[in-house]
Design an enzyme around this catalytic site. Structure first.
Site, short mmCIF file in Angstrom:
data_model
loop_
_atom_site.label_atom_id
_atom_site.label_comp_id
_atom_site.label_asym_id
_atom_site.label_seq_id
_atom_site.Cartn_x
_atom_site.Cartn_y
_atom_site.Cartn_z
N HIS A 131 4.27 7.16 3.50
CA HIS A 131 5.20 6.06 3.36
C HIS A 131 4.59 5.27 2.20
CE1 HIS A 131 2.11 4.45 6.19
NE2 HIS A 131 2.08 3.40 5.45
N GLU B 188 7.87 1.33 4.84
CA GLU B 188 7.26 0.41 5.85
C GLU B 188 7.67 -0.82 4.93
OE1 GLU B 188 3.12 0.72 6.54
OE2 GLU B 188 2.85 -0.97 7.67
N HIS C 214 0.74 -1.21 0.09
CA HIS C 214 0.04 -0.04 0.04
C HIS C 214 0.94 1.42 0.26
CE1 HIS C 214 0.56 -0.76 4.56
NE2 HIS C 214 0.66 0.65 4.37
CO CO Z 1 1.11 1.49 6.30
#
Ligand code: CO
Length: 141
Positions: free
Chosen positions: A82, A131, A7
């Site tokens: 992120h 991440e 994502h």
């Molecule tokens: Co995230």
């Protein structure tokens, strides 16, 4: 090695307003957007916009010490926060990052998907906060 782009995280002042943008401007069905949930331990609320090949994670500050608050002070209308890549094993990924001299910002912890995550400092990736998330079991049969 990293796997799928899981994502892209977008910091927003209001998740409800951001959901409306994805519906009204980009034509996303309301059914493709998850309920908003609180993650008090990490000072955020979040919801996911499900796209055919990935997700957008909408993140709103929760509480006084939210890590998102400072970001929104610098970017009042919100912004990309992120990107999240999947890895097979979060502890192996953490050890590899450390071995290569990267700055890992947290011990593996359970993230918004219920899978363990770490964050890698933006200075290690062209200014992008990364991440890494262990691929949830059974996610890609
Ligand atoms: Co995230």
């Amino acid at each position: 090695m990293i796997g799928r782009l899981n994502h892209v995280g977008i910091a927003v002042a209001s998740i409800e307003a951001a959901k409306a943008t994805y519906c009204d401007l980009y034509g996303v069905s309301e059914r493709a957007i998850t309920e908003t949930r609180d993650l008090p331990a990490q000072g955020v609320r979040f919801a996911f916009v499900n796209l055919p090949n990935s997700q957008i994670e909408l993140i709103e500050p929760l509480g006084e010490n939210s890590p998102i608050t400072k970001f929104l002070e610098r970017n009042p209308s919100g912004g990309q926060h992120h990107v999240c890549f999947e890895v097979a094993d979060i502890y192996a990924a953490r050890d590899e990052m450390v071995r290569k001299g990267a700055t890992v910002l947290n011990e593996p912890r359970i993230g918004a998907h219920g899978a363990p995550i770490i964050f890698v400092h933006p200075r290690n990736s062209n200014g992008v906060l990364v991440e890494l998330m262990e691929t949830p079991k059974g996610a890609h049969p």
